[in-house]
Design a protein around this motif. Sequence first.
Motif, PDB file in Angstrom:
ATOM      1  N   LEU A 334      12.207 -12.481 -12.158  1.00 46.09           N
ATOM      2  CA  LEU A 334      11.644 -12.430 -10.809  1.00 46.09           C
ATOM      3  C   LEU A 334      10.292 -11.727 -10.929  1.00 46.09           C
ATOM      4  CD1 LEU A 334      13.321 -11.748  -7.439  1.00 46.09           C
ATOM      5  CD2 LEU A 334      11.295 -10.435  -8.038  1.00 46.09           C
ATOM      6  N   ILE A 335       9.249 -12.371 -10.439  1.00 47.28           N
ATOM      7  CA  ILE A 335       7.895 -11.846 -10.573  1.00 47.28           C
ATOM      8  C   ILE A 335       7.339 -11.513  -9.194  1.00 47.28           C
ATOM      9  CG2 ILE A 335       5.536 -12.369 -11.318  1.00 47.28           C
ATOM     10  CD1 ILE A 335       6.867 -14.267 -13.413  1.00 47.28           C
ATOM     11  N   GLU A 336       7.010 -10.253  -8.998  1.00 48.57           N
ATOM     12  CA  GLU A 336       6.308  -9.812  -7.797  1.00 48.57           C
ATOM     13  C   GLU A 336       4.818  -9.898  -8.112  1.00 48.57           C
ATOM     14  OE1 GLU A 336       7.737  -9.174  -5.023  1.00 48.57           O
ATOM     15  OE2 GLU A 336       9.744  -8.321  -5.356  1.00 48.57           O
ATOM     16  N   ALA A 337       4.107 -10.847  -7.486  1.00 48.63           N
ATOM     17  CA  ALA A 337       2.723 -11.135  -7.851  1.00 48.63           C
ATOM     18  C   ALA A 337       1.737 -10.094  -7.333  1.00 48.63           C
ATOM     19  CB  ALA A 337       2.330 -12.520  -7.330  1.00 48.63           C
ATOM     20  N   GLY A 338       2.195  -9.149  -6.550  1.00 46.36           N
ATOM     21  CA  GLY A 338       1.338  -8.116  -5.981  1.00 46.36           C
ATOM     22  C   GLY A 338       1.913  -7.665  -4.652  1.00 46.36           C
ATOM     23  N   PHE A 339       1.303  -6.633  -4.065  1.00 46.80           N
ATOM     24  CA  PHE A 339       1.776  -6.108  -2.788  1.00 46.80           C
ATOM     25  C   PHE A 339       1.013  -6.775  -1.643  1.00 46.80           C
ATOM     26  CE2 PHE A 339       3.957  -3.005  -5.226  1.00 46.80           C
ATOM     27  CZ  PHE A 339       4.919  -2.442  -4.397  1.00 46.80           C
ATOM     28  N   ILE A 340       1.724  -7.612  -0.889  1.00 50.15           N
ATOM     29  CA  ILE A 340       1.104  -8.289   0.237  1.00 50.15           C
ATOM     30  C   ILE A 340       0.803  -7.310   1.371  1.00 50.15           C
ATOM     31  CG2 ILE A 340       3.204  -8.913   1.533  1.00 50.15           C
ATOM     32  CD1 ILE A 340       1.987 -11.744   1.818  1.00 50.15           C
ATOM     33  N   SER A 341       1.444  -6.134   1.326  1.00 43.54           N
ATOM     34  CA  SER A 341       1.197  -5.093   2.335  1.00 43.54           C
ATOM     35  C   SER A 341      -0.054  -4.280   2.019  1.00 43.54           C
ATOM     36  CB  SER A 341       2.408  -4.158   2.428  1.00 43.54           C
ATOM     37  OG  SER A 341       2.747  -3.641   1.141  1.00 43.54           O
ATOM     38  N   ASN A 342      -0.621  -4.461   0.826  1.00 48.13           N
ATOM     39  CA  ASN A 342      -1.859  -3.781   0.429  1.00 48.13           C
ATOM     40  C   ASN A 342      -3.031  -4.686   0.798  1.00 48.13           C
ATOM     41  OD1 ASN A 342      -4.175  -3.357  -1.510  1.00 48.13           O
ATOM     42  ND2 ASN A 342      -2.927  -1.603  -2.085  1.00 48.13           N
ATOM     43  N   PRO A 343      -3.957  -4.239   1.650  1.00 48.59           N
ATOM     44  CA  PRO A 343      -5.050  -5.122   2.110  1.00 48.59           C
ATOM     45  C   PRO A 343      -5.832  -5.762   0.971  1.00 48.59           C
ATOM     46  CG  PRO A 343      -4.988  -3.120   3.419  1.00 48.59           C
ATOM     47  CD  PRO A 343      -4.009  -2.917   2.303  1.00 48.59           C
ATOM     48  N   ARG A 344      -6.129  -4.982  -0.081  1.00 47.12           N
ATOM     49  CA  ARG A 344      -6.889  -5.537  -1.206  1.00 47.12           C
ATOM     50  C   ARG A 344      -6.108  -6.626  -1.921  1.00 47.12           C
ATOM     51  NH1 ARG A 344      -6.889  -4.779  -6.635  1.00 47.12           N
ATOM     52  NH2 ARG A 344      -8.871  -5.120  -7.769  1.00 47.12           N
ATOM     53  N   GLU A 345      -4.834  -6.352  -2.198  1.00 45.80           N
ATOM     54  CA  GLU A 345      -4.042  -7.329  -2.928  1.00 45.80           C
ATOM     55  C   GLU A 345      -3.669  -8.520  -2.050  1.00 45.80           C
ATOM     56  OE1 GLU A 345      -0.803  -5.575  -5.093  1.00 45.80           O
ATOM     57  OE2 GLU A 345      -2.180  -4.694  -6.559  1.00 45.80           O
ATOM     58  N   ALA A 346      -3.526  -8.297  -0.744  1.00 45.48           N
ATOM     59  CA  ALA A 346      -3.256  -9.412   0.175  1.00 45.48           C
ATOM     60  C   ALA A 346      -4.411 -10.409   0.139  1.00 45.48           C
ATOM     61  CB  ALA A 346      -3.038  -8.890   1.587  1.00 45.48           C
ATOM     62  N   LYS A 347      -5.631  -9.875   0.084  1.00 44.29           N
ATOM     63  CA  LYS A 347      -6.811 -10.740   0.016  1.00 44.29           C
ATOM     64  C   LYS A 347      -6.823 -11.522  -1.293  1.00 44.29           C
ATOM     65  CE  LYS A 347     -11.857 -10.623   0.539  1.00 44.29           C
ATOM     66  NZ  LYS A 347     -13.045  -9.740   0.758  1.00 44.29           N
TER      67      LYS A 347
END
Length: 436
Positions: A334-347
């Motif tokens: 299972l791969i979490e590609a980044g934190f969608i709750s983090n504005p920088r990573e969401a972008k």
Amino acid sequence: MLTFLISCLIMLIFSDFAESSEIEGLRLYRSPDRTRIVLDLNEAVRYHTFILENPNRVVVDILDSRLNAAFEQLDLSNTPITRIRTGVRDSTNLRMVFDLADQVSSKVFSLQSNERYGNRLVVDLYDIKKRTSKRLAGIIEQANRKIVIAIDAGHGGEDPGALGPGRIREKVIVLQIAKRLKNLFDDDRDFSGVLIRKGDYYLAHRRRTEIAHNSLADFFISIHADAFSSPAAYGASVYALSTKGATSEAARYLASRENRADLIGGAVSLSLGDKPDALAEVLLDLSMTATLSSSLAAGEYVLKNIDGLARLHKKRVEQAGFLVLKSPDIPSLLIEAGFISNPREAKLLSSNTYQQNMARAIYWGMVQYYLDNPPPGTSLAVNKTERLKTHIVLKGDTLSQIAQKYRTSVDNLLRYNKLSSKQIKVGQRISLPPSK
């Protein structure tokens, strides 16, 4: 006196009307094997349901309720439903009748309100298909077969997953990455990608692994985007199944004779249907050990490739009891590609470039793992020597990235391939200079 009685009657009618539950909205989702209708309610309701045949119908009675939405707005194409009829019974009860073109199995259940949705009543209509032969019958010995990678985009349909800034939805982002990853595997002559979820619909976790089984997958990859209450949390993660989760799943498989008969997979080829309990337990334990070992090993390759593209949330492959990873015979990550709750990573997660680079990092990790561990009978096992000497250019590749990946220099690649320009094309073969 007459005026007083009329007033009382009107008040009584409006009092009953006000106390009735309301269906405020309707939603329909279609997945490959199921039609889901979601009724949005203003409060919890009581209901009864039953199935009728000749003709086929599913009936749902909702007590003390009224309809404040139109079923006509639902698109019934590509569903077994031909028409939805409604009526009032016993003055206050709402009856819904789903007329069906085909026989289905149904499941109706209520869901309490949460932070995203209010109260809901869910009607699931499952397609009934003739059972195909067991997985063992589907495994045919093939020379030079492709390695099959099952790619699962998490969530879907009425389950959006995590929400990011600007209402970015996890279910959308991960499906986009999954499709890009599938294309990379499909463009590789030694691999084939299978999408578990192809559109915006929800699949139960065990249904996802079932699709992987039916596709004779060698490996299962589930893609997600993380979230946390604090927007400061960041980083990508790679997970394999925990030992505890594997143990509980082994017990579930041993409890079912049908599961035993279907236990044929990518890491091993194993059928337990005719085995005594003690032997079945030993064989399953060996299978789970091999599967977990393969998952952890492949996870290290993938994590190494993601490092540098994304900030890592954890520096090693983590283990957790994710239900979607609980297949005793198919290695999985299972791969979490980044934190969608983090504005920088969401972008970043929303950008085409980052999605493609994340897909490429996962793809290269898996290719490198299988180059070091080629399954017997696969085309990769035959082509391994050649592949170690060449690099096939993928979409988004640059000569500098290729040089960095194979620990050489751009000048070496230019000289060795007699290239006059750093420009390369998708599908082009780049010969790799021998290491010194």
